[in-house]
Structure formats: structure tokens, C-alpha cells
Design a protein around this motif. Structure first.
Motif, PDB file in Angstrom:
ATOM      1  N   GLN A 103       0.741  -1.673   0.122  1.00 19.23           N
ATOM      2  CA  GLN A 103      -0.277  -0.013   0.018  1.00 19.23           C
ATOM      3  C   GLN A 103       0.859   1.200   0.056  1.00 19.23           C
ATOM      4  O   GLN A 103       0.692   2.056  -0.608  1.00 19.23           O
ATOM      5  CB  GLN A 103      -0.768   0.123   0.979  1.00 19.23           C
ATOM      6  CG  GLN A 103      -2.089   1.364   1.275  1.00 19.23           C
ATOM      7  CD  GLN A 103      -2.857   0.912   2.255  1.00 19.23           C
ATOM      8  OE1 GLN A 103      -3.111  -0.049   2.952  1.00 19.23           O
ATOM      9  NE2 GLN A 103      -3.778   1.988   2.798  1.00 19.23           N
ATOM     10  N   PHE A 134      -0.922   3.173  -9.673  1.00 22.20           N
ATOM     11  CA  PHE A 134      -2.618   1.974  -9.473  1.00 22.20           C
ATOM     12  C   PHE A 134      -2.550   1.247 -11.017  1.00 22.20           C
ATOM     13  O   PHE A 134      -2.179   1.488 -12.072  1.00 22.20           O
ATOM     14  CB  PHE A 134      -3.758   2.455 -10.015  1.00 22.20           C
ATOM     15  CG  PHE A 134      -4.367   3.929  -8.941  1.00 22.20           C
ATOM     16  CD1 PHE A 134      -3.666   5.389  -9.118  1.00 22.20           C
ATOM     17  CD2 PHE A 134      -4.955   3.360  -7.529  1.00 22.20           C
ATOM     18  CE1 PHE A 134      -4.313   6.167  -7.868  1.00 22.20           C
ATOM     19  CE2 PHE A 134      -5.426   4.140  -7.006  1.00 22.20           C
ATOM     20  CZ  PHE A 134      -5.471   5.252  -6.922  1.00 22.20           C
ATOM     21  N   LEU A 165     -13.347  -1.610 -15.347  1.00 24.89           N
ATOM     22  CA  LEU A 165     -12.258  -2.272 -14.755  1.00 24.89           C
ATOM     23  C   LEU A 165     -12.342  -2.218 -13.978  1.00 24.89           C
ATOM     24  O   LEU A 165     -12.703  -1.125 -12.924  1.00 24.89           O
ATOM     25  CB  LEU A 165     -11.086  -0.993 -15.478  1.00 24.89           C
ATOM     26  CG  LEU A 165     -10.636  -1.144 -16.784  1.00 24.89           C
ATOM     27  CD1 LEU A 165      -9.640  -0.029 -17.473  1.00 24.89           C
ATOM     28  CD2 LEU A 165      -9.778  -2.152 -17.497  1.00 24.89           C
ATOM     29  N   PHE A 206     -10.157  -0.884 -10.825  1.00 19.95           N
ATOM     30  CA  PHE A 206      -8.698  -0.500 -10.306  1.00 19.95           C
ATOM     31  C   PHE A 206      -7.757  -1.284  -9.183  1.00 19.95           C
ATOM     32  O   PHE A 206      -8.836  -1.402  -7.717  1.00 19.95           O
ATOM     33  CB  PHE A 206      -8.707   0.922  -9.497  1.00 19.95           C
ATOM     34  CG  PHE A 206      -8.593   1.910 -10.788  1.00 19.95           C
ATOM     35  CD1 PHE A 206      -9.616   1.817 -11.818  1.00 19.95           C
ATOM     36  CD2 PHE A 206      -7.556   2.817 -11.654  1.00 19.95           C
ATOM     37  CE1 PHE A 206      -9.852   3.011 -12.921  1.00 19.95           C
ATOM     38  CE2 PHE A 206      -7.608   3.172 -12.562  1.00 19.95           C
ATOM     39  CZ  PHE A 206      -8.963   2.897 -13.182  1.00 19.95           C
ATOM     40  N   GLY A 207      -6.890  -1.604  -8.646  1.00 23.69           N
ATOM     41  CA  GLY A 207      -6.513  -1.598  -7.504  1.00 23.69           C
ATOM     42  C   GLY A 207      -6.071  -0.669  -6.358  1.00 23.69           C
ATOM     43  O   GLY A 207      -7.031   0.614  -6.777  1.00 23.69           O
ATOM     44  N   LYS A 208      -6.264  -1.011  -5.271  1.00 23.12           N
ATOM     45  CA  LYS A 208      -6.021   0.438  -4.595  1.00 23.12           C
ATOM     46  C   LYS A 208      -4.679   1.515  -4.242  1.00 23.12           C
ATOM     47  O   LYS A 208      -4.511   2.400  -3.290  1.00 23.12           O
ATOM     48  CB  LYS A 208      -7.060  -0.002  -3.219  1.00 23.12           C
ATOM     49  CG  LYS A 208      -7.403  -0.737  -2.687  1.00 23.12           C
ATOM     50  CD  LYS A 208      -7.738  -1.458  -1.174  1.00 23.12           C
ATOM     51  CE  LYS A 208      -9.042  -1.999  -1.264  1.00 23.12           C
ATOM     52  NZ  LYS A 208      -9.668  -2.301   0.364  1.00 23.12           N
TER      53      LYS A 208
END
Lengths: 115, 111
Positions: free
Chosen positions: B9, B88, B99, B101-103
């Protein structure tokens, strides 16, 4: 260069108000999208549109609606704003074809605060 | 719901060190896109990968798409302060037209 313009950079509204977020793109793109971005949650898709008058729900459509009367303009509507809709709202467009295959061009975002 | 997991992260590096962020999906992805968001800015498209095992390079950035099309990585060699931002990944799963999205991975670079 593609330009995606969002009408307001910052917006403060009261709970229960009807809120309109406007987005205009100048490159004749078919697809337009509304995302919200929250810390730790990334970007989440609210609604998208692949043609005039067409709309598809994204992952978090509850409490929102959209309007696409003209190809270049995509509006996000909060029928009755609530505090949990305080967020950064990002509009995006992509050229044509499948919404997943074309690069997204984002606007600068509207930071909405609902009090 | 559909999820694309992105790690780490946060990443803090000294200027000159390398950096890698990873994206993973439990199901096959049709494609993967990568975006960079500078502080205070909006996401900007970097690249799209479509083919199994695909590797693409942009100067110091190397993007990979796994053989099974379930994971992807972005590697930056010898980071610079201009690399600061959040990266991202975004992918479409199982024939979906959306789509996900990742965080994001927030990169800070100490000069």
C-alpha cells in the motif's frame, strides 16, 4: 491532447441537497465514466456510458444517477446528498470500443464535501 | 465483488533504489492497465498489457503481465524524486466490461 474538464474543483453542499457534477470532454470520445476516490479504497466506478443516452451501473451506483444527453457531456447527479458521499469525484473518457481496452483520460476531479 | 489486489500500500525508498508494485487477481484478466497519480493530480495512463507473459519498458519503468494473466508488476529502476506518486493497476476480470482498480501503491522517494 485530450481535455476532460470538470466544472468545479471544490464543492460544499448540505445534506439532502441535489447535486450536479458536470464533465465535458473535447475529443469526441465515445465512453465516459464517473469514479469516486477515497483514501485506502482506490478508485471505484459509479456509472459509465458508452453512447449518448446510454448508461451502465458500475460497482457503487447507489445514491447516484447520471445523464448523457450529448456525446461530450456526462453529468453525475446526487439526488439527495449524504455525508458518506463526501469524496473526490473523477470523470474520465476513453476513445471508442470496449470500455476496458482504451486508456482512460481523467479530469482534475471535484472534491465534494457534504455537511 | 470483483477485486484486484495491489501491494504494497505504501513504499518509501531512498533516491536511487528500485521499487516494485504488484497486482494480483483471483481470476484471469483480459488486460491490465497502469496509471500514475502525482500528489494533488489525477491518474494518468502509463501503459496497457494484453498478452500472456508480456513485458514492456518505458525508460526506467518495466511492466510485466503474468503467464496466467492473473498478476502484473511495475518495476522502477533507480528511483528519482519525480517518480513520487500513487501507482494504480486496473484490470477487467472474466469477460466483464468494467475495469477494476487496485487500491494503489503510494511511493515516496527520499532525496
Amino acid at each position: 491532447d485530450v481535455k476532460v474538464t470538470q466544472s468545479s474543483r471544490y464543492l460544499v453542499k448540505r445534506t439532502g441537497e441535489k447535486v450536479f457534477l458536470e464533465c465535458v470532454q473535447d475529443m469526441d470520445h465515445e465512453n465516459m465514466f464517473w469514479y469516486r476516490q477515497d483514501p485506502g479504497l482506490g478508485l471505484r466506478l459509479i456509472y459509465f456510458s458508452y453512447d449518448v443516452k446510454m448508461k451502465e451501473k458500475g460497482d457503487i451506483p447507489e445514491g447516484y444517477s447520471v445523464s448523457r444527453e450529448k456525446k461530450e457531456r456526462f453529468s453525475l447527479i446526487l439526488e439527495s446528498a449524504s455525508t458518506n458521499q463526501t469524496s473526490m469525484y473523477l470523470c474520465a473518457s476513453s476513445l471508442v470500443g470496449s470500455p476496458i481496452n482504451s486508456p482512460l483520460h481523467f479530469g482534475n476531479g471535484t472534491r465534494l464535501t457534504v455537511t | 465483488g470483483q477485486q484486484v489486489m495491489q501491494i504494497p500500500q505504501y513504499q518509501h525508498v531512498q533516491e536511487g533504489e528500485d521499487f516494485t508494485t504488484y497486482c494480483n487477481s483471483s481470476t484471469t484478466l483480459s488486460n491490465i492497465q497502469w496509471y500514475k497519480q502525482r500528489p494533488g493530480g489525477h491518474p494518468v495512463f502509463l501503459i496497457q498489457l494484453v498478452k500472456s507473459g508480456e513485458v514492456k519498458k518505458q525508460k526506467r519503468l518495466t511492466f510485466q503481465f503474468g503467464e496466467a494473466k492473473k498478476n502484473s508488476s511495475l518495476h522502477i529502476t533507480a528511483t528519482q524524486t519525480t517518480d513520487v506518486g500513487t501507482y494504480f493497476c486496473a484490470g477487467a476480470q472474466g469477460g466483464s466490461e468494467k475495469l477494476v482498480f487496485g487500491k494503489g501503491t503510494k511511493l515516496t522517494v527520499n532525496p
